[in-house]
Design an enzyme around this catalytic site. Structure first.
Site, PDB file in Angstrom:
ATOM      1  N   ASP A  51      -3.632  -6.319  13.317  1.00  0.00           N
ATOM      2  CA  ASP A  51      -2.661  -5.853  12.319  1.00  0.00           C
ATOM      3  C   ASP A  51      -1.942  -7.085  11.760  1.00  0.00           C
ATOM      4  O   ASP A  51      -1.630  -8.021  12.493  1.00  0.00           O
ATOM      5  CB  ASP A  51      -1.647  -4.921  12.997  1.00  0.00           C
ATOM      6  CG  ASP A  51      -0.915  -4.023  11.998  1.00  0.00           C
ATOM      7  OD1 ASP A  51      -1.043  -2.787  12.109  1.00  0.00           O
ATOM      8  OD2 ASP A  51      -0.200  -4.561  11.128  1.00  0.00           O
ATOM      9  N   ILE A 107      14.071  13.288  -5.554  1.00  0.00           N
ATOM     10  CA  ILE A 107      12.762  13.917  -5.779  1.00  0.00           C
ATOM     11  C   ILE A 107      12.256  13.482  -7.156  1.00  0.00           C
ATOM     12  O   ILE A 107      12.966  13.590  -8.143  1.00  0.00           O
ATOM     13  CB  ILE A 107      12.885  15.458  -5.723  1.00  0.00           C
ATOM     14  CG1 ILE A 107      13.302  15.881  -4.306  1.00  0.00           C
ATOM     15  CG2 ILE A 107      11.585  16.125  -6.142  1.00  0.00           C
ATOM     16  CD1 ILE A 107      13.522  17.375  -4.120  1.00  0.00           C
ATOM     17  N   GLU A 123       1.076  11.060 -10.764  1.00  0.00           N
ATOM     18  CA  GLU A 123       1.190  11.835  -9.515  1.00  0.00           C
ATOM     19  C   GLU A 123       0.472  13.178  -9.674  1.00  0.00           C
ATOM     20  O   GLU A 123       0.632  13.862 -10.673  1.00  0.00           O
ATOM     21  CB  GLU A 123       2.658  12.082  -9.148  1.00  0.00           C
ATOM     22  CG  GLU A 123       2.771  12.680  -7.758  1.00  0.00           C
ATOM     23  CD  GLU A 123       4.178  13.146  -7.363  1.00  0.00           C
ATOM     24  OE1 GLU A 123       4.365  13.410  -6.177  1.00  0.00           O
ATOM     25  OE2 GLU A 123       5.052  13.273  -8.234  1.00  0.00           O
ATOM     26  N   ARG A 169       2.303  20.396  -1.402  1.00  0.00           N
ATOM     27  CA  ARG A 169       1.588  19.575  -0.426  1.00  0.00           C
ATOM     28  C   ARG A 169       1.551  20.366   0.891  1.00  0.00           C
ATOM     29  O   ARG A 169       2.265  21.347   1.051  1.00  0.00           O
ATOM     30  CB  ARG A 169       2.347  18.255  -0.142  1.00  0.00           C
ATOM     31  CG  ARG A 169       2.536  17.320  -1.330  1.00  0.00           C
ATOM     32  CD  ARG A 169       1.237  16.615  -1.702  1.00  0.00           C
ATOM     33  NE  ARG A 169       1.416  15.648  -2.781  1.00  0.00           N
ATOM     34  CZ  ARG A 169       1.323  15.931  -4.080  1.00  0.00           C
ATOM     35  NH1 ARG A 169       1.090  17.173  -4.467  1.00  0.00           N
ATOM     36  NH2 ARG A 169       1.465  14.995  -4.987  1.00  0.00           N
ATOM     37  N   TYR A 177      -5.409   2.845  -5.258  1.00  0.00           N
ATOM     38  CA  TYR A 177      -5.543   3.085  -3.808  1.00  0.00           C
ATOM     39  C   TYR A 177      -6.650   4.104  -3.547  1.00  0.00           C
ATOM     40  O   TYR A 177      -7.527   3.897  -2.707  1.00  0.00           O
ATOM     41  CB  TYR A 177      -4.193   3.587  -3.280  1.00  0.00           C
ATOM     42  CG  TYR A 177      -4.216   4.246  -1.925  1.00  0.00           C
ATOM     43  CD1 TYR A 177      -4.219   3.497  -0.748  1.00  0.00           C
ATOM     44  CD2 TYR A 177      -4.181   5.642  -1.805  1.00  0.00           C
ATOM     45  CE1 TYR A 177      -4.205   4.117   0.501  1.00  0.00           C
ATOM     46  CE2 TYR A 177      -4.158   6.270  -0.563  1.00  0.00           C
ATOM     47  CZ  TYR A 177      -4.180   5.501   0.591  1.00  0.00           C
ATOM     48  OH  TYR A 177      -4.162   6.124   1.818  1.00  0.00           O
ATOM     49  N   ALA A 185      -4.375  -0.484   6.185  1.00  0.00           N
ATOM     50  CA  ALA A 185      -4.406  -0.361   4.723  1.00  0.00           C
ATOM     51  C   ALA A 185      -2.991  -0.540   4.208  1.00  0.00           C
ATOM     52  O   ALA A 185      -2.030  -0.241   4.912  1.00  0.00           O
ATOM     53  CB  ALA A 185      -4.931   1.011   4.299  1.00  0.00           C
TER      54      ALA A 185
HETATM   55  N1  LIG Z   1       0.257   8.565   6.595  1.00  0.00           N
HETATM   56  C1  LIG Z   1      -0.443   9.374   5.823  1.00  0.00           C
HETATM   57  O1  LIG Z   1       0.060  10.390   5.355  1.00  0.00           O
HETATM   58  C2  LIG Z   1      -1.888   9.083   5.507  1.00  0.00           C
HETATM   59  C3  LIG Z   1      -2.624  10.043   4.830  1.00  0.00           C
HETATM   60  C4  LIG Z   1      -3.948   9.768   4.539  1.00  0.00           C
HETATM   61  C5  LIG Z   1      -4.523   8.589   4.934  1.00  0.00           C
HETATM   62  N2  LIG Z   1      -3.782   7.676   5.597  1.00  0.00           N
HETATM   63  C6  LIG Z   1      -4.450   6.434   5.998  1.00  0.00           C
HETATM   64  O2  LIG Z   1      -4.260   6.267   7.394  1.00  0.00           O
HETATM   65  C7  LIG Z   1      -4.140   4.882   7.710  1.00  0.00           C
HETATM   66  C8  LIG Z   1      -2.847   4.638   8.483  1.00  0.00           C
HETATM   67  O3  LIG Z   1      -1.738   5.021   7.682  1.00  0.00           O
HETATM   68  P1  LIG Z   1      -0.250   4.920   8.209  1.00  0.00           P
HETATM   69  O4  LIG Z   1       0.500   5.989   7.529  1.00  0.00           O
HETATM   70  O5  LIG Z   1      -0.241   4.837   9.679  1.00  0.00           O
HETATM   71  O6  LIG Z   1       0.203   3.542   7.547  1.00  0.00           O
HETATM   72  P2  LIG Z   1       0.949   2.273   8.190  1.00  0.00           P
HETATM   73  O7  LIG Z   1       1.375   1.424   7.044  1.00  0.00           O
HETATM   74  O8  LIG Z   1       1.996   2.721   9.134  1.00  0.00           O
HETATM   75  O9  LIG Z   1      -0.200   1.558   8.982  1.00  0.00           O
HETATM   76  C9  LIG Z   1      -1.120   0.680   8.381  1.00  0.00           C
HETATM   77  C10 LIG Z   1      -1.112  -0.610   9.180  1.00  0.00           C
HETATM   78  O10 LIG Z   1      -2.082  -1.495   8.619  1.00  0.00           O
HETATM   79  C11 LIG Z   1      -1.529  -2.823   8.602  1.00  0.00           C
HETATM   80  N3  LIG Z   1      -2.238  -3.531   7.529  1.00  0.00           N
HETATM   81  C12 LIG Z   1      -2.183  -3.274   6.193  1.00  0.00           C
HETATM   82  N4  LIG Z   1      -3.030  -4.065   5.522  1.00  0.00           N
HETATM   83  C13 LIG Z   1      -3.615  -4.870   6.449  1.00  0.00           C
HETATM   84  C14 LIG Z   1      -4.588  -5.894   6.364  1.00  0.00           C
HETATM   85  N5  LIG Z   1      -5.144  -6.258   5.185  1.00  0.00           N
HETATM   86  N6  LIG Z   1      -4.957  -6.509   7.503  1.00  0.00           N
HETATM   87  C15 LIG Z   1      -4.418  -6.155   8.710  1.00  0.00           C
HETATM   88  N7  LIG Z   1      -3.506  -5.177   8.841  1.00  0.00           N
HETATM   89  C16 LIG Z   1      -3.109  -4.533   7.724  1.00  0.00           C
HETATM   90  C17 LIG Z   1      -0.042  -2.625   8.381  1.00  0.00           C
HETATM   91  O11 LIG Z   1       0.745  -3.686   8.865  1.00  0.00           O
HETATM   92  C18 LIG Z   1       0.233  -1.326   9.145  1.00  0.00           C
HETATM   93  O12 LIG Z   1       0.640  -1.578  10.473  1.00  0.00           O
HETATM   94  C19 LIG Z   1      -4.210   4.145   6.377  1.00  0.00           C
HETATM   95  O13 LIG Z   1      -5.539   3.723   6.182  1.00  0.00           O
HETATM   96  C20 LIG Z   1      -3.858   5.194   5.357  1.00  0.00           C
HETATM   97  O14 LIG Z   1      -4.435   4.921   4.114  1.00  0.00           O
HETATM   98  C21 LIG Z   1      -2.473   7.894   5.891  1.00  0.00           C
END
Ligand SMILES: NC(=O)c1ccc[n+]([C@@H]2O[C@H](COP(=O)([O-])OP(=O)(O)OC[C@H]3O[C@@H](n4cnc5c(N)ncnc54)[C@H](O)[C@@H]3O)[C@@H](O)[C@H]2O)c1
Length: 335
Positions: free
Chosen positions: A33, A201, A272, A209, A141, A75
């Site tokens: 991370d 909002i 959105e 949602r 994204y 991400a």
């Molecule tokens: N939270 C949601 O509602 C949701 C919904 C759909 C998909 N997702 C996907 O689930 C995954 C986790 O989401 P989350 O909500 O826990 O987000 P988050 O931001 O809490 O976790 C993502 C982590 O990735 C790390 N990171 C980002 N870019 C990086 C890189 N290039 N190299 C190394 N580390 C990197 C960040 O520091 C962070 O800790 C993501 O891929 C997100 O797209 C999340």
């Protein structure tokens, strides 16, 4: 059987819950991370931690060394913001993924679980959204997530890499980054309310949602790496309790015990999607998926955690790549 597993983004919100689960199941877990959105305090003490960015080939090589399974969660996941920082988003998410998959193929990883996003469906006529519906992403994204989904079958066909794609949506709960002003409506609402301010909002709040409590989500992401029926599949995962943002704000105010505050409304965010929720029927069939936490209960649990954290200062970017049409809430850096 004990596996050696890499969790990318394991210092983040969902990633850290997933790491806890995999460690409870007895696996040897490494986390990589860059801490751009996550925090070291989220990382399980029994995990090996590598601080680094997936865009760096050396970091990826080190992270996959000796590993047989990868769960890819890293991400920059601020979907709405990605319109205004497309280059950063593509580098972090898409190039980061390509570096990782290159290293994974070269080092002989056997299984790759990818967390995609409901955003790949974008705007759809038919609701709830199902896996067979077409891609219609509405921001960079989402385009990146859809691209990754389409790369994985190619690498399966060429190199035999097993994969499974999980499509969670609107996940909320403890450990969500309260300093992030760009994503996660529930966390943003709660953080403002914790500071004694009303939720903001975008639009009129009639967007719909379905919000998923994190403990109803990450166990199934874990399971997808081991369930043969999930291999080669895309699977929606999440709550089917559809609500408007107005209702969510009302529940947040109730559970934060601040019903004296009333939401305020800002202009809609560009691009959105108004209605967005999925069917989890396939997850029920393949992963024995169950939503056990009603929204009110999940928000109550999260509110207790937020109250303990206290209000956090939102951390805005110094410079968005594009500022035209960016929401004023962001350009004025509203706390
Ligand atoms: N939270 C949601 O509602 C949701 C919904 C759909 C998909 N997702 C996907 O689930 C995954 C986790 O989401 P989350 O909500 O826990 O987000 P988050 O931001 O809490 O976790 C993502 C982590 O990735 C790390 N990171 C980002 N870019 C990086 C890189 N290039 N190299 C190394 N580390 C990197 C960040 O520091 C962070 O800790 C993501 O891929 C997100 O797209 C999340």
């Amino acid at each position: 059987m004990k596996h050696s597993i890499l969790v990318t983004g394991g210092a983040g919100f969902m990633g850290s819950h997933l790491v806890d689960q995999l460690i409870r199941e007895g696996h040897d877990v490494t986390v990589v991370d860059n801490l751009s959105g996550g925090s070291l305090s989220n990382v399980n003490r029994n995990a090996h931690f590598i601080r680094g960015d997936l865009q760096d080939a050396k970091v990826c090589r080190k992270a996959v060394s000796g590993v047989d399974m990868v769960y890819h969660l890293a991400a920059h996941a601020a979907e709405g913001q990605s319109i205004f920082c497309p280059v950063y988003n593509a580098k972090s998410n898409y190039i980061g993924f390509l570096q990782l998959i290159e290293a994974a193929i070269n080092s002989g990883v056997k299984m790759f679980v990818h967390t995609s996003s409901m955003s790949v469906y974008g705007r759809q006529e038919k609701m709830p959204m199902r896996e067979e519906q077409h891609y219609n992403p509405k921001d960079p994204y989402a385009v990146g997530k859809a691209a990754i989904e389409q790369i994985l079958p190619i690498y399966h066909d060429v190199f035999g890499l097993n994969y499974s794609i999980l499509i969670p949506h609107n996940v909320y709960g403890e450990r969500q980054n309260l300093q992030d002003p760009y994503r996660n409506a529930i966390a943003i609402f709660m953080n403002r309310v914790a500071a004694g301010k009303p939720p903001i909002i975008f639009g009129d709040g009639t967007q719909t949602r379905a919000f998923t409590y994190v403990r109803d989500c990450t166990p199934y992401i874990a399971k997808a790496g081991f369930a043969r029926e999930a291999f080669g599949e895309r699977i929606n995962i999440g709550s089917e309790e559809v609500v408007t943002l107005n209702e969510v704000a009302r529940i947040v105010l109730e559970e934060m015990a601040r019903t004296d505050l009333k939401p305020i409304y800002a202009p809609p965010r560009p691009s959105e999607v108004k209605h967005s929720y999925c069917s989890s029927e396939k997850a029920r069939r393949i992963l024995d998926y169950k939503t056990t936490t009603p929204l009110k209960v999940g928000i109550h649990n999260m509110a207790e955690w937020v109250k303990k954290q206290g209000p956090q200062k939102f951390r805005y970017w110094k410079n968005l790549e594009i500022t035209k049409k960016a929401p004023e809430v962001w350009t004025k850096r509203m706390q």
